[in-house]
Write an enzyme that holds these catalytic residues in place. Structure first.
Site, PDB file in Angstrom:
ATOM      1  N   ASP A 154       0.872  -1.168   0.000  1.00  0.00           N
ATOM      2  CA  ASP A 154       0.000   0.000   0.000  1.00  0.00           C
ATOM      3  C   ASP A 154       0.914   1.224   0.000  1.00  0.00           C
ATOM      4  O   ASP A 154       2.108   1.091   0.285  1.00  0.00           O
ATOM      5  CB  ASP A 154      -0.864  -0.057   1.261  1.00  0.00           C
ATOM      6  CG  ASP A 154      -1.736   1.172   1.418  1.00  0.00           C
ATOM      7  OD1 ASP A 154      -2.280   1.631   0.397  1.00  0.00           O
ATOM      8  OD2 ASP A 154      -1.868   1.673   2.541  1.00  0.00           O
ATOM      9  N   LYS A 155       0.408   2.405  -0.330  1.00  0.00           N
ATOM     10  CA  LYS A 155       1.268   3.592  -0.306  1.00  0.00           C
ATOM     11  C   LYS A 155       1.061   4.410   0.955  1.00  0.00           C
ATOM     12  O   LYS A 155       1.946   4.538   1.784  1.00  0.00           O
ATOM     13  CB  LYS A 155       1.032   4.477  -1.535  1.00  0.00           C
ATOM     14  CG  LYS A 155       2.007   5.677  -1.574  1.00  0.00           C
ATOM     15  CD  LYS A 155       1.767   6.590  -2.743  1.00  0.00           C
ATOM     16  CE  LYS A 155       0.688   7.607  -2.443  1.00  0.00           C
ATOM     17  NZ  LYS A 155       1.157   8.719  -1.578  1.00  0.00           N
ATOM     18  N   THR A 193      -2.248   1.406  -4.942  1.00  0.00           N
ATOM     19  CA  THR A 193      -2.655   2.619  -4.240  1.00  0.00           C
ATOM     20  C   THR A 193      -3.976   3.159  -4.769  1.00  0.00           C
ATOM     21  O   THR A 193      -4.378   2.852  -5.889  1.00  0.00           O
ATOM     22  CB  THR A 193      -1.554   3.703  -4.371  1.00  0.00           C
ATOM     23  OG1 THR A 193      -1.998   4.909  -3.771  1.00  0.00           O
ATOM     24  CG2 THR A 193      -1.219   3.981  -5.831  1.00  0.00           C
ATOM     25  N   GLY A 194      -4.602   3.984  -3.970  1.00  0.00           N
ATOM     26  CA  GLY A 194      -5.844   4.641  -4.386  1.00  0.00           C
ATOM     27  C   GLY A 194      -5.597   6.007  -5.005  1.00  0.00           C
ATOM     28  O   GLY A 194      -6.528   6.696  -5.399  1.00  0.00           O
ATOM     29  N   ARG A 215      -5.723   3.962  -8.168  1.00  0.00           N
ATOM     30  CA  ARG A 215      -7.193   3.986  -8.106  1.00  0.00           C
ATOM     31  C   ARG A 215      -7.776   2.574  -7.963  1.00  0.00           C
ATOM     32  O   ARG A 215      -8.771   2.245  -8.619  1.00  0.00           O
ATOM     33  CB  ARG A 215      -7.778   4.628  -9.367  1.00  0.00           C
ATOM     34  CG  ARG A 215      -7.375   6.080  -9.590  1.00  0.00           C
ATOM     35  CD  ARG A 215      -8.084   7.018  -8.645  1.00  0.00           C
ATOM     36  NE  ARG A 215      -7.988   8.409  -9.038  1.00  0.00           N
ATOM     37  CZ  ARG A 215      -8.215   9.428  -8.220  1.00  0.00           C
ATOM     38  NH1 ARG A 215      -8.515   9.191  -6.951  1.00  0.00           N
ATOM     39  NH2 ARG A 215      -8.123  10.667  -8.621  1.00  0.00           N
ATOM     40  N   LYS A 254      -6.926  -5.166  -5.013  1.00  0.00           N
ATOM     41  CA  LYS A 254      -5.616  -5.415  -4.388  1.00  0.00           C
ATOM     42  C   LYS A 254      -5.433  -6.911  -4.153  1.00  0.00           C
ATOM     43  O   LYS A 254      -4.381  -7.484  -4.450  1.00  0.00           O
ATOM     44  CB  LYS A 254      -5.503  -4.665  -3.051  1.00  0.00           C
ATOM     45  CG  LYS A 254      -5.346  -3.162  -3.183  1.00  0.00           C
ATOM     46  CD  LYS A 254      -5.162  -2.531  -1.803  1.00  0.00           C
ATOM     47  CE  LYS A 254      -4.946  -1.030  -1.897  1.00  0.00           C
ATOM     48  NZ  LYS A 254      -4.656  -0.417  -0.593  1.00  0.00           N
ATOM     49  N   ASP A 310      -1.294  -0.966   6.044  1.00  0.00           N
ATOM     50  CA  ASP A 310      -1.532  -0.477   7.404  1.00  0.00           C
ATOM     51  C   ASP A 310      -2.993  -0.211   7.727  1.00  0.00           C
ATOM     52  O   ASP A 310      -3.320   0.139   8.850  1.00  0.00           O
ATOM     53  CB  ASP A 310      -0.735   0.813   7.635  1.00  0.00           C
ATOM     54  CG  ASP A 310      -1.314   1.988   6.861  1.00  0.00           C
ATOM     55  OD1 ASP A 310      -1.350   3.097   7.393  1.00  0.00           O
ATOM     56  OD2 ASP A 310      -1.740   1.785   5.721  1.00  0.00           O
ATOM     57  N   ASP A 329      -6.480  -2.855   3.488  1.00  0.00           N
ATOM     58  CA  ASP A 329      -5.391  -3.739   3.048  1.00  0.00           C
ATOM     59  C   ASP A 329      -5.553  -5.166   3.556  1.00  0.00           C
ATOM     60  O   ASP A 329      -4.740  -6.028   3.223  1.00  0.00           O
ATOM     61  CB  ASP A 329      -4.043  -3.189   3.542  1.00  0.00           C
ATOM     62  CG  ASP A 329      -3.763  -1.787   3.033  1.00  0.00           C
ATOM     63  OD1 ASP A 329      -4.000  -1.556   1.831  1.00  0.00           O
ATOM     64  OD2 ASP A 329      -3.339  -0.933   3.817  1.00  0.00           O
TER      65      ASP A 329
END
EC number: 7.6.2.1
Length: 1199
Positions: free
Chosen positions: A425-426, A720-721, A809, A815, A835, A839
């Protein structure tokens, strides 16, 4: 009181007697499974508050909970079932049964006792763990709670609570069930709750009771409450709740704002009164309780194949013996007296029966080829690796948050040493999730003078220099705010060309949010409790721009506005909040309808640019275009953007809309959907104000960590979103490190053609020797099509040809799908790290899930296999602990394989000299204790302490990790090499001892008998396999010498005592020790046996070395761990607490044979700390002080 009759019939609701809930119509509710809310039958439940008699017919579940795995009756059958799910245990059970039959050559006790011991220890462990769970359940179930009974608050345990009861919860108390919030001691019927037990978030959340129930605060008033609640059936959705409260023929809508969930606690409120809605296992938190999916490591699955290969070898050996016995058995051997009345197993007239029975006899005789202690040893090693090394490594201890690393499972240690793909994840994982207001665009003008790390990196790539603007002397920098632009600070915005737009911008920031205030109502001392760091940053920005939000009630927001009428003028302005249209992942926006003091009605809205632009009024295209350019500019700089808009409302239009809104809020079915539809009616024709840009800085050490992992052969994918521009900059910033990168971006349409074209380009690029690195950037919409079964293979092939992949996005489900695609499609070892709650699915889909204990709560950690505080700790987790664990477990397994095959083959060779009769070569107890005592401890020591290179060198040469990715140490070639030397050594043991034993004589001049020869051979085996273990070690500590010496000594102590007690070996060892021949044999035979290994290892190291052996030679004469100097250097810039941690990290450790230290993972810090006077208090992750410290004087402290 009408409920009084029901009170006397309080039913005992123990965990084992939870009744099945039935609906009012008598139909059974359908099962609710985690992951999605399942449909219920019927659609809602009806609860009569404060009336137990009325609720009795429905038989709601009690409030007692049970989290135990077993009960008194199921423990033994269920526990044994769990144990015998292992193929090896079933095998040992079969051997134990066979050993009880007449055909067995060995005493059944020697097989039954070790198996029983292993099962007993495993069951004791299970029982202990379950007993701890039971004790925890009992404590929870017996917590006291105040319940209304006959106009008084009566204290009863939680387990006696029933649906419909009225309860009182005091400040800092926990809610015992899911409650309907009725009344509070706070004004306006609000209370503050903390949900850290639910999601790890410590920021307070506000809940508001329905105004009609505010009066039911005292027992005298509460007893009058006779409401009827119609609400949804129990489900696992934590953030939704639909229901209606019917009171005196008036229907009031209920939402999550009126629900207080079990496990949350009451804060800043003297006490509240509530009605019980869901109890026990039907509460939302219990319906979310889930076990992390059971994961088995790849190495363990390969171990199963090795065991099957061993079983095949065993069967082959037995088949040879069985065929041999069928051929050998004959009445010609008159001295064996096989003619008269012999059993079926020795009857020459029935050779087939003899062969079959001999087969089973030999299976019991050769059963030691599969070691019973293997699984127990591996489990013990893995558990200690986690508890002592991973959990207590100071290099993975985060000082700022006081968080050590945590291994939540010990099943996957060695898997950490073989990871090839990391899915990350970012936000909060690569970044700090500490949002700072950095730039903004107001009315087409950009404000903010700073540069981000990504902008600096981009300029560096282009060879340009950035002219840093001089920071103004009055610039403010506080948590959440890192903005500097004198044009709009301290009231200067009044002089801008668009002051009215600036005013709307600041008011939108100050009003459109759900932030709570804590502390004094002054700008310096106030604390904002926000649902996300972004929200807090925006409100903090408004405060610094002169629009200070300082107080909130359920219906009002108070803002202290500066410089509005004229410079220096400060006024407190109240805004009435009429409606809040909350943010969710579908809407991607939040709106507030507020009324000014002069009656003006305004809707303020903030949200994602794509969503806001769709809802803007026609016209003003120039502003839209410029702001869009600014948004792209912010995105390219790696900033998180939001658009702000507003709309003046007509009172008549608003009233008409509000009726629909109230109606949607009261709906029991599809309430969320209806609310979204109503929101669409008013969130249109908006006027654009501007945009905000928030910086989420990278965590410390992330670029260096990514670079190191890339060198180790690990490919990192970021899911990432964020928007496409940000994703591309992530790719450039983190995955390139100066090399040329070509980014393939494609979206939405013609996905198939683009996939095909990109794949061809990628494959062509891979063919060129110095081709550019490829990074694939793909967005969620495109991914939706690319994950279609027909295109999935093409996507996978393209992805695998790229050095890194960034998916932007993407939804939580996507994911997980991407992770599963690589895990199952490419059959590579995957690791997911995140985190947040979004996720969890990705973490559970990968081979290994790592949770970061960060700002977004603990849900990722609770679902993970390993938990760390910072992304950079992956370097230590994978390159140090993962590599070591993989190396150690491989050695343990192959060594077990070697020593058992060697031992069993000596018995096999003896079979050829006994007419394949199944006569045993060794005494029963020799055979049984060989694995349990004489060779057990040294292999555990290797599994714990063996180390090829130090931790510092593991990180200095990350390429060493590639050996794990390629599985270099557990290939079939390695297994066959060990097997070859097993055959060689077994031949040496058997033939050297037996052939030379025929000419040997004891002191009385007699030849050595069977038990003399076998005892001598067994002594040689024990000595040789223990010495062979030392030859395979990369680092040797005193524990190795103690364990090897102790094992050999244990054999001599055992035989000296045993030979006095056992008839067949009576006095054997004493006779042997009286001969020179015995000593010559136990010296020469091990030397000859190990000579082949010695030559092979020497040739391999000289001519075909592994990478780690090259590094060992390079650093053979290194006196110290090079990382020490670095730690001391860092130590000069640290706080006292950080200095203590680094001082402990620098303490001396034991030297290894080749390089580095045997205890690089903190093992004995507190001991050495006390020796050198470093303060090291006992903490949960610290190692217990050594017993050797007792009685020693404490070192004097330096002042």
């Amino acid at each position: 009181m009408s409920g009084g009759g029901g009170w006397e019939r309080i039913r005992s609701t123990r965990g084992g007697r939870l009744s099945r809930e039935t609906s009012l119509t008598g139909r059974t509710a359908r099962t609710v499974r985690l992951g999605r809310v399942q449909p219920q039958a019927p659609g809602y439940r009806t609860i009569f508050c404060n009336d137990r008699e009325a609720n009795l017919p429905v038989r709601f579940k009690g409030n007692s909970i049970s989290t135990t795995k077993y009960n008194f009756l199921t423990f033994l059958p269920k526990g044994l079932f769990e144990q015998f799910r292992r193929v090896a245990n079933c095998y040992f059970l079969l051997i134990s049964i066979l050993s009880m039959t007449p055909i067995s050559p060995v005493n059944p006790v020697t097989n039954v006792v070790p198996l029983s011991l292993v099962l007993f220890v495993s069951l004791i462990k299970e029982a202990f763990e379950d007993w701890k769970r039971l004790q925890n359940d009992m404590v929870i179930n017996n917590n006291p709670v105040d319940v209304l009974h006959d106009q008084v608050w009566e204290t009863i345990p939680w387990k006696k609570l029933q649906v419909g009861d009225i309860v009182r919860i005091k400040q800092d108390g926990f809610f015992p069930a899911d409650l309907l919030f009725l009344a509070s001691t706070n004004a306006d019927g609000v209370c503050y709750i903390e949900t850290s037990n639910l999601d790890g978030e410590t920021n307070l959340k506000i809940r508001k009771a329905v105004e009609r129930t505010w009066d039911y605060l005292t027992p005298e008033k509460a007893v009058e409450f006779k409401g009827e609640v119609q609400c949804e059936q129990p489900n696992n959705s934590l953030y939704t709740f639909t229901g209606n409260l019917i009171i005196e023929n008036q229907t009031l809508p209920l939402s999550p704002n009126q629900l207080l969930l079990r496990g949350c606690s009451l804060r800043n409120t003297e006490y509240i009164v509530g009605a019980v809605i869901f109890t026990g296992h039907e509460t939302k938190v219990m319906m979310n309780s889930m076990n992390v999916p059971s994961k088995r490591s790849t190495l363990e699955r390969k171990l199963d194949k090795l065991i099957l290969a061993l079983f095949g070898t065993l069967f082959g050996m037995c088949l040879v013996g069985a065929i041999g016995s069928g051929i050998f058995i004959s009445s010609d051997y008159y001295y064996l007296e096989l003619q008269r009345g012999v059993g079926l197993e020795f009857n020459p007239s029935s050779r087939f029966s003899v062969a079959i029975l001999t087969l089973f006899t030999l299976i019991t005789l050769y059963s030691t080829i599969i070691p019973i202690s293997l699984y127990v040893s591996i489990e013990m090693i893995k558990f200690i690796q986690c508890a002592q090394f991973i959990n207590k490594d100071l290099h993975m201890y985060h000082v700022e948050t006081n968080t050590p690393a945590l291994a939540r499972t010990s099943n996957l240690n060695e898997e950490l040493g073989q990871v090839e793909y990391i899915f990350s994840d970012k936000t909060g994982t690569l970044t700090r999730n500490l949002m700072e207001f950095f730039k903004c665009s107001i009315g087409g003008e950009v404000y903010g003078t700073g540069f981000t790390e990504i902008e600096r990196g981009g300029a560096q790539r282009m060879g340009a220099k950035i002219q840093e603007a001089q920071r103004s002397p009055h610039a403010v920098h506080e948590k959440g705010f890192n903005f500097d632009d004198s044009r709009i600070m301290r009231g200067a915005w009044r002089n801008e060309s668009n002051p009215d737009v600036c005013k709307e911008f600041f008011r939108c920031l100050a009003i459109c949010h759900t932030v709570l205030t804590e502390g004094d109502e002054s700008p310096d001392k106030i604390t904002y409790q926000a649902a996300s760091p972004d929200e807090a940053a925006l409100v903090t920005a408004a405060k610094n721009f002169g629009f200070f939000f300082y107080r909130r009630t359920p219906t009002m927001i108070y803002v202290r506005e500066s410089h509005v009428e004229k410079m220096g003028n400060i006024t407190d302005v109240p805004y009435e909040i009429l409606n809040v249209l909350e943010f969710n992942s579908t809407r991607k926006r939040q709106s507030v309808v507020c009324r000014y003091a002069d009656g003006r009605l305004v809707l303020y809205c903030k949200g994602a640019d794509t969503v806001i632009y769709e809802r803007l009024a026609d016209g003003n295209n120039e502003l839209k275009k410029i702001t869009r350019e600014h948004l792209e500019q912010f995105g390219s700089a790696g900033l998180r953007t939001l658009c702000l808009a507003y709309k003046d409302l007509n009172p008549e239009t608003y009233e008409s809309w509000n009726e629909k809104f109230i109606q949607a809020k009261s709906s029991l079915r599809d309430r969320e959907k209806k609310l979204d539809e109503v929101a669409e009616l008013i969130e249109k024709d908006l006027i654009l104000i501007g945009a905000t840009a928030i910086e989420d800085k990278l965590q410390e050490g992330v670029p260096a960590c990514i670079e190191t992992l890339a060198k180790a052969g690990i490919k990192i994918w970021v899911l990432t979103g964020d928007k496409m521009e940000t994703a591309i900059n992530i790719a450039y910033e983190h995955f390139v490190q100066g090399d040329q990168v070509e980014i393939a971006r494609f979206m939405k349409e013609v996905v198939k053609e683009e996939l095909k074209r990109c794949l061809e380009e990628a494959q062509h690029s891979m063919c060129t020797v110095s081709g550019p690195k490829l990074t694939l950037v793909i967005d969620g919409k495109c991914l939706m099509y690319a994950l279609d079964p027909s295109l999935r293979v093409m996507l996978l092939n393209l992805s695998l040809n790229c050095s890194s992949v960034v998916c932007c996005r993407v939804s939580p489900l996507q994911k997980a799908q991407v992770t599963s695609l690589v895990k199952k499609g490419a059959r590579k070892i995957t690791l997911s790290i995140g985190d947040g709650a979004n996720d969890v699915s990705m973490i559970q889909a990968a081979h290994i899930g790592v949770g970061i204990s960060g700002m977004e709560g603990m849900q990722a950690v609770m679902a993970s296999d390993f938990a760390i505080a910072q992304f950079r700790f992956l370097t230590d987790l994978l390159l140090v602990h993962g590599r070591w664990s993989y190396l150690r477990i491989c050695k343990v397994i192959t060594y077990f394989f070697y020593k058992n095959l060697t031992f069993t083959l000596t018995q096999f060779w003896f079979t050829f000299h006994t007419g394949f009769s199944g006569q045993r070569f060794y005494d029963d107890w020799f055979q049984s204790l060989y694995n349990v005592i004489f060779t057990a401890l040294p292999v555990i020591i290797v599994g714990l302490f063996d180390k090829d290179v130090s931790a510092a060198l593991s990180k200095k040469y990350p390429e060493l990790y590639k050996e794990g990715i390629k599985n270099m140490f557990f290939k079939w070639r390695v297994v066959w090499t060990w097997a070859f030397f097993s055959v060689y050594q077994s031949l040496v043991f058997y033939h050297f001892v037996t052939i030379s034993g025929t000419s040997g004589k004891n002191l009385s001049g007699r030849m050595f008998g069977l038990w003399d020869v076998s005892t001598m051979a067994f002594t040689c085996v024990v000595i040789t396999v223990n010495l062979r273990l030392l030859m395979m070690c990369n680092s040797i500590t005193r524990w190795h010498y103690i364990s090897v010496g102790g094992s050999i000594l244990a054999w001599f102590v055992f035989i000296l005592i045993y030979s006095l007690l056992r008839e067949n070996v009576y006095y054997v060892i004493y006779v042997l020790m009286g001969t020179f021949y015995f000593y010559l044999t136990i010296i020469l035979v091990p030397i000859v046996a190990l000579l082949g290994d010695f030559i092979y290892q020497g040739v391999e190291r000289w001519f075909f070395p592994y990478d780690y052996q090259v590094v060992q030679e390079m650093h053979r004469n290194d006196p110290e761990d090079n990382s020490r100097a670095g730690l001391l250097e860092i130590g000069n810039r640290l706080t006292p607490q950080e200095e203590r941690s680094y001082a402990i990290a620098q303490l001396p450790r034991e030297l290894s044979k080749h390089t580095g230290f045997a205890f690089d993972s903190p093992g004995y810090e507190s001991f050495f700390a006390a020796q050198l006077g470093v303060h090291a208090p006992q903490k949960a992750w610290d190692v217990a002080r050594r017993a050797s410290m007792r009685g020693k004087p404490k070192p004097s402290k330096k002042h």
